[in-house]
Scaffold this motif. Structure first.
Motif, PDB file in Angstrom:
ATOM      1  N   GLU A 187     -38.499  29.538 -12.838  1.00  0.00           N
ATOM      2  CA  GLU A 187     -36.994  30.085 -13.506  1.00  0.00           C
ATOM      3  C   GLU A 187     -37.177  31.540 -13.849  1.00  0.00           C
ATOM      4  O   GLU A 187     -38.228  31.943 -14.297  1.00  0.00           O
ATOM      5  N   VAL A 188     -36.108  32.145 -13.454  1.00  0.00           N
ATOM      6  CA  VAL A 188     -35.935  33.757 -13.370  1.00  0.00           C
ATOM      7  C   VAL A 188     -34.735  34.188 -14.330  1.00  0.00           C
ATOM      8  O   VAL A 188     -33.823  33.937 -13.581  1.00  0.00           O
ATOM      9  N   ILE A 189     -34.852  34.926 -15.106  1.00  0.00           N
ATOM     10  CA  ILE A 189     -33.543  35.528 -15.708  1.00  0.00           C
ATOM     11  C   ILE A 189     -33.372  36.859 -15.236  1.00  0.00           C
ATOM     12  O   ILE A 189     -34.263  37.752 -15.559  1.00  0.00           O
ATOM     13  N   LYS A 190     -32.359  37.009 -14.649  1.00  0.00           N
ATOM     14  CA  LYS A 190     -31.990  38.265 -13.943  1.00  0.00           C
ATOM     15  C   LYS A 190     -30.779  38.844 -14.409  1.00  0.00           C
ATOM     16  O   LYS A 190     -29.761  38.265 -14.375  1.00  0.00           O
ATOM     17  N   MET A 191     -30.452  39.992 -15.142  1.00  0.00           N
ATOM     18  CA  MET A 191     -29.225  40.441 -15.710  1.00  0.00           C
ATOM     19  C   MET A 191     -28.739  39.488 -16.677  1.00  0.00           C
ATOM     20  O   MET A 191     -29.390  38.969 -17.548  1.00  0.00           O
ATOM     21  N   TYR A 213     -33.430  30.456  -9.840  1.00  0.00           N
ATOM     22  CA  TYR A 213     -34.575  29.458  -9.513  1.00  0.00           C
ATOM     23  C   TYR A 213     -34.986  29.778  -8.155  1.00  0.00           C
ATOM     24  O   TYR A 213     -34.307  29.997  -7.343  1.00  0.00           O
ATOM     25  N   TYR A 214     -36.455  29.862  -8.206  1.00  0.00           N
ATOM     26  CA  TYR A 214     -37.053  30.105  -6.979  1.00  0.00           C
ATOM     27  C   TYR A 214     -37.975  29.176  -6.644  1.00  0.00           C
ATOM     28  O   TYR A 214     -38.785  28.821  -7.694  1.00  0.00           O
ATOM     29  N   LEU A 215     -38.179  28.558  -5.492  1.00  0.00           N
ATOM     30  CA  LEU A 215     -39.335  27.621  -4.945  1.00  0.00           C
ATOM     31  C   LEU A 215     -40.669  28.751  -4.913  1.00  0.00           C
ATOM     32  O   LEU A 215     -40.378  29.457  -3.925  1.00  0.00           O
ATOM     33  N   THR A 216     -41.614  28.455  -5.462  1.00  0.00           N
ATOM     34  CA  THR A 216     -42.776  29.278  -5.402  1.00  0.00           C
ATOM     35  C   THR A 216     -44.082  28.429  -4.927  1.00  0.00           C
ATOM     36  O   THR A 216     -44.251  27.312  -5.651  1.00  0.00           O
ATOM     37  N   VAL A 217     -44.814  29.005  -4.306  1.00  0.00           N
ATOM     38  CA  VAL A 217     -46.199  28.309  -3.660  1.00  0.00           C
ATOM     39  C   VAL A 217     -47.147  29.194  -4.606  1.00  0.00           C
ATOM     40  O   VAL A 217     -47.405  30.280  -4.553  1.00  0.00           O
TER      41      VAL A 217
END
Length: 202
Positions: free
Chosen positions: A132-136, A141-145
């Motif tokens: 979960e990333v808060i931008k502005m 949400y990003y799928l991350t490996v």
């Protein structure tokens, strides 16, 4: 090669329509290919060409009826050429993720001209998470490996590297959860097979 394909349509975080295709190859049941691409609307597909043609016509009329120096014309041509080259080289058409258990995963970004691939061996994969990333003023949400680093001198925080997937198409959580659940299933099945194999050797 026969395969079993699932198609899901949904909007991304910017409201642009996306299509998720999940390919399950029958010859290799454990492998999956996830492809997220922009959905092309047949009714609106001719609009970009129309806008481009109108822009060219208005620029030609402007050059005919307005007296500009040759230097200014060359600057305008160079500027438009640079923008066109940047668009061709950096405009993303689709992103895909090929997962083959015990071999690795390969993420690919397809541009208008060319593509970029990134391969991660299966032994280096630690886990897959939804970050979960808060931008502005938005939550993305990003799928991350999570990839294990082989550097022995690395600190505990540097021992794991994060590789975000589908960062250009930016699908919503609905699509990411579908991919995440299948990836977790493949990871758990592969770990169980390895554990059973090591148990047989004992």
């Amino acid at each position: 090669m026969p395969n079993n394909e699932t198609v899901i349509e949904h909007e991304n975080v910017n409201g642009i329509k996306l299509t998720l295709k999940v390919d399950k190859r029958l010859s290799s049941p454990n492998s999956r290919q996830f492809t997220i691409s922009y959905k092309v609307d047949q009714n609106n597909s001719s609009w970009p060409k129309t806008y481009f043609l109108l822009a060219v016509i208005f620029n030609v009329l402007g050059l005919i009826y307005v007296r500009i120096s040759i230097t200014a014309i060359l600057v305008i041509i160079i500027g438009f050429s640079s923008l066109l080259i940047f668009y061709i080289r950096h405009c993303v058409q689709s992103e895909s993720l090929l997962v083959i258990p015990t071999v690795g995963i390969q993420s690919s970004v397809k541009y208008v001209c060319g593509r970029q691939d990134n391969f991660v061996p299966w032994s280096s994969i630690d886990d897959v998470i939804i970050n979960e990333v808060i931008k502005m003023n938005r939550v993305l949400y990003y799928l991350t490996v999570l990839v294990k680093q082989n550097n022995q001198n690395a600190t505990e925080s540097e021992a794991v590297k994060l590789i975000p997937l589908f960062k250009f198409t930016k699908p919503r959580l609905f699509m990411l959860e579908k991919i995440y659940s299948e990836l977790q299933t493949l990871l758990i099945d592969a770990q169980r097979d390895v554990a059973m194999g090591s148990g047989d050797k004992e």
